[in-house]
Design an enzyme around this catalytic site. Structure first.
Site, mmCIF file in Angstrom:
data_model
loop_
_atom_site.group_PDB
_atom_site.id
_atom_site.type_symbol
_atom_site.label_atom_id
_atom_site.label_comp_id
_atom_site.label_asym_id
_atom_site.label_seq_id
_atom_site.Cartn_x
_atom_site.Cartn_y
_atom_site.Cartn_z
ATOM 1 N N ALA A 1 -16.686 -5.603 -11.231
ATOM 2 C CA ALA A 1 -17.402 -4.365 -11.553
ATOM 3 C C ALA A 1 -18.739 -4.305 -10.832
ATOM 4 O O ALA A 1 -19.336 -5.332 -10.519
ATOM 5 C CB ALA A 1 -17.636 -4.287 -13.051
ATOM 6 N N LYS B 190 -19.044 1.721 -8.508
ATOM 7 C CA LYS B 190 -19.445 2.160 -9.840
ATOM 8 C C LYS B 190 -18.857 3.525 -10.198
ATOM 9 O O LYS B 190 -18.600 3.816 -11.354
ATOM 10 C CB LYS B 190 -20.974 2.241 -9.933
ATOM 11 C CG LYS B 190 -21.643 0.873 -9.963
ATOM 12 C CD LYS B 190 -23.147 1.010 -9.927
ATOM 13 C CE LYS B 190 -23.845 -0.335 -9.912
ATOM 14 N NZ LYS B 190 -23.764 -1.066 -11.170
ATOM 15 N N THR C 138 -19.888 -0.219 -13.877
ATOM 16 C CA THR C 138 -19.886 0.222 -15.257
ATOM 17 C C THR C 138 -20.145 1.729 -15.355
ATOM 18 O O THR C 138 -21.088 2.250 -14.754
ATOM 19 C CB THR C 138 -20.961 -0.537 -16.071
ATOM 20 O OG1 THR C 138 -20.604 -1.921 -16.122
ATOM 21 C CG2 THR C 138 -21.117 -0.020 -17.481
ATOM 22 N N ASN D 275 -29.835 -8.539 -8.799
ATOM 23 C CA ASN D 275 -29.839 -7.081 -8.949
ATOM 24 C C ASN D 275 -30.366 -6.696 -10.316
ATOM 25 O O ASN D 275 -30.203 -7.417 -11.293
ATOM 26 C CB ASN D 275 -28.433 -6.503 -8.697
ATOM 27 C CG ASN D 275 -27.626 -6.361 -9.967
ATOM 28 O OD1 ASN D 275 -27.763 -5.384 -10.706
ATOM 29 N ND2 ASN D 275 -26.797 -7.356 -10.268
ATOM 30 N N PHE E 269 -27.074 0.165 -14.456
ATOM 31 C CA PHE E 269 -25.967 1.124 -14.615
ATOM 32 C C PHE E 269 -26.229 2.513 -14.023
ATOM 33 O O PHE E 269 -26.012 3.535 -14.709
ATOM 34 C CB PHE E 269 -25.590 1.328 -16.094
ATOM 35 C CG PHE E 269 -25.102 0.118 -16.834
ATOM 36 C CD1 PHE E 269 -24.665 -1.020 -16.170
ATOM 37 C CD2 PHE E 269 -25.061 0.121 -18.226
ATOM 38 C CE1 PHE E 269 -24.209 -2.133 -16.870
ATOM 39 C CE2 PHE E 269 -24.609 -0.987 -18.935
ATOM 40 C CZ PHE E 269 -24.191 -2.105 -18.253
ATOM 41 N N SER F 102 -24.561 -7.148 -19.342
ATOM 42 C CA SER F 102 -25.481 -6.916 -18.229
ATOM 43 C C SER F 102 -26.909 -7.185 -18.697
ATOM 44 O O SER F 102 -27.323 -6.703 -19.754
ATOM 45 C CB SER F 102 -25.378 -5.474 -17.734
ATOM 46 O OG SER F 102 -26.495 -5.203 -16.908
ATOM 47 N N ASN G 137 -29.508 -5.972 -17.372
ATOM 48 C CA ASN G 137 -30.405 -4.931 -16.869
ATOM 49 C C ASN G 137 -30.494 -3.682 -17.738
ATOM 50 O O ASN G 137 -31.102 -2.697 -17.355
ATOM 51 C CB ASN G 137 -29.996 -4.551 -15.444
ATOM 52 C CG ASN G 137 -30.023 -5.764 -14.536
ATOM 53 O OD1 ASN G 137 -30.992 -6.517 -14.541
ATOM 54 N ND2 ASN G 137 -28.942 -5.984 -13.792
ATOM 55 N N THR G 138 -29.838 -3.714 -18.891
ATOM 56 C CA THR G 138 -29.995 -2.639 -19.879
ATOM 57 C C THR G 138 -30.595 -3.303 -21.110
ATOM 58 O O THR G 138 -29.965 -4.190 -21.708
ATOM 59 C CB THR G 138 -28.627 -1.988 -20.211
ATOM 60 O OG1 THR G 138 -28.134 -1.356 -19.030
ATOM 61 C CG2 THR G 138 -28.745 -0.947 -21.320
ATOM 62 N N LYS H 147 -16.488 -8.566 -21.508
ATOM 63 C CA LYS H 147 -17.201 -9.283 -20.435
ATOM 64 C C LYS H 147 -18.430 -9.973 -21.018
ATOM 65 O O LYS H 147 -19.306 -9.330 -21.602
ATOM 66 C CB LYS H 147 -17.589 -8.307 -19.317
ATOM 67 C CG LYS H 147 -18.173 -9.032 -18.106
ATOM 68 C CD LYS H 147 -18.182 -8.148 -16.873
ATOM 69 C CE LYS H 147 -18.772 -8.860 -15.669
ATOM 70 N NZ LYS H 147 -18.757 -8.048 -14.464
ATOM 71 N N ASN I 265 -20.778 -12.231 -16.402
ATOM 72 C CA ASN I 265 -21.706 -11.322 -15.724
ATOM 73 C C ASN I 265 -22.741 -12.151 -14.949
ATOM 74 O O ASN I 265 -22.584 -13.356 -14.807
ATOM 75 C CB ASN I 265 -22.399 -10.438 -16.771
ATOM 76 C CG ASN I 265 -22.597 -9.026 -16.250
ATOM 77 O OD1 ASN I 265 -23.131 -8.854 -15.158
ATOM 78 N ND2 ASN I 265 -22.169 -8.030 -17.000
ATOM 79 N N GLY J 147 -23.481 -15.021 -7.209
ATOM 80 C CA GLY J 147 -23.188 -15.757 -5.982
ATOM 81 C C GLY J 147 -23.186 -17.259 -6.200
ATOM 82 O O GLY J 147 -22.976 -17.741 -7.325
#
Ligand SMILES: Cc1cc2nc3c(=O)[nH]c(=O)nc-3n(C[C@H](O)[C@H](O)[C@H](O)COP(=O)(O)O)c2cc1C
Length: 338
Positions: free
Chosen positions: A66, A70, A90, A115, A119, A181, A183-184, A219, A248, A269
């Site tokens: 994912a 997107k 997502t 990153n 989203f 994630s 990042n939210t 996930k 993730n 990575g």
């Protein structure tokens, strides 16, 4: 080989712009049958073993993770590179812009990416429209990765996930419930005991209203402590979840060395390879193999992919490996799995 030649040039472009350009080329190819045939000829491997998991038959063991597509604009082009499954998203119910740019960073010294996208996506309505245009759906498995909008409080998160299931149930081969994630803000709290049982029960109940039963995969984050992981797995086992996607990106930056190492966000990575494989092994042992696992995190080579399968995964996915090795990585992995 060709990608290796071009990589220094590509790496001169801002990572998000380079990505957008690649996607545009693949989106264009998706619409031109001649181009698709050309891509298939170059990239597809004759040695692909179908895999049965979650009641589905995957054409091979490797999928695209994912976050790459997107908005579902290049699915056919991506499938032509040889992936057996593509996970779009997502997706959130409403469109959102994500965090301010710049929000993707390369760490070439350790073949990693950080990153903090948050989203960005076109929202359920527009993405549905994109996905409805896909042809040759029988050639690959389509996963739909769903998340909540940034402004939706965790107490109401189930409403976002269930509304996304309503939108995409007829199109999805599986749903990936993204609660991991970094990042939210607050999203990963949904993995905790306080939320997980209630959230997943609401999602399962909603899914069960539909005649077509779409498998639900959760996930998870690689940053869960032993206790948090076992608590979450107890719930997943109790609720008979169809599958787990592990994992993730990580917020653990301790092994990073490149100039961008202190950027906020999740890293992916090579630094994730071993940590991820060990988490897959732990999950498989804890669940006694009853919940099939898709391993994703630091698959940079066929050896990495094989190690994850040997640790108990049924399937593997890749994202960052593609950025460092290019599309030939797909054929390379698939030709070298046992
Ligand atoms: C730029 C970027 C964007 C991502 N966006 C998402 C996303 O929207 N949803 C999600 O579940 N995972 C997302 N991921 C995480 C990947 O799906 C994957 O879990 C993670 O990168 C580990 O795999 P890798 O080491 O092969 O990259 C993203 C990763 C990257 C690098």
């Amino acid at each position: 080989m060709i990608y290796k030649l071009f990589r220094p040039l590509i790496f001169k472009i801002d990572p998000e712009e380079a990505h957008a350009l690649t996607l545009k080329i693949l989106a264009f190819s998706s619409r031109i049958p001649l181009f698709l045939r050309f891509l298939k000829k170059i990239f597809q491997t004759p040695r692909s073993k179908p895999i049965r998991a979650f009641g589905l038959t995957f054409p091979n063991a490797l999928g695209l993770a994912a976050g790459y597509d997107k908005n579902g604009i290049a699915v056919q082009g991506l499938a032509a590179l040889g992936f057996g499954h593509i996970e779009v998203g997502t997706i959130t119910p409403l469109p959102q812009l994500g965090n301010p740019k710049k929000r993707i960073f390369r760490l070439p010294g350790e073949k990693a990416i950080i990153n903090r996208m948050g989203f960005p996506n076109l929202g359920a309505e527009k993405i549905l429209n994109n996905l409805e245009k896909i042809k040759n759906r029988s050639e690959f498995i389509l996963g739909i990765n769903i998340g909540k909008n940034k402004d939706t409080p965790n107490e109401d998160a189930h409403k976002d996930y269930t509304s996304l299931i309503s939108h995409f149930n007829h199109l999805a081969d599986y749903f990936a419930i993204n609660i991991s994630s970094p990042n939210t803000l607050g999203l990963r709290e949904l993995q905790g005991k306080a939320h997980l049982n209630t959230l997943l029960t609401a999602i399962i109940d909603h899914r069960d209203n539909f005649e077509k039963r779409v498998p639900l995969l959760v996930k998870l984050s690689p940053d869960l402590t032993e206790l948090e992981l076992s608590d979450a797995l107890d719930i997943l086992i109790k609720l008979k979840m169809d599958g787990i996607i592990a994992t993730n990106t990580t917020i653990d930056k301790s092994s990073l060395i490149s100039a961008n190492k202190n950027e906020t966000g999740g890293s992916s990575g090579m630094p994730l390879t071993k940590k991820n494989t060990e988490m897959v092994r732990k999950i498989d042992q804890y669940t006694k193999g009853v919940i099939p696992i898709i391993a994703v995190g630091g698959v940079m080579s066929a050896k990495d992919a094989q190690e994850k399968l040997d640790a108990g995964a049924k399937l593997v996915q890749v994202y960052t490996g593609l950025i460092y090795s290019g599309p030939s990585l797909v054929k390379n992995i698939l030709s070298n799995l046992n």
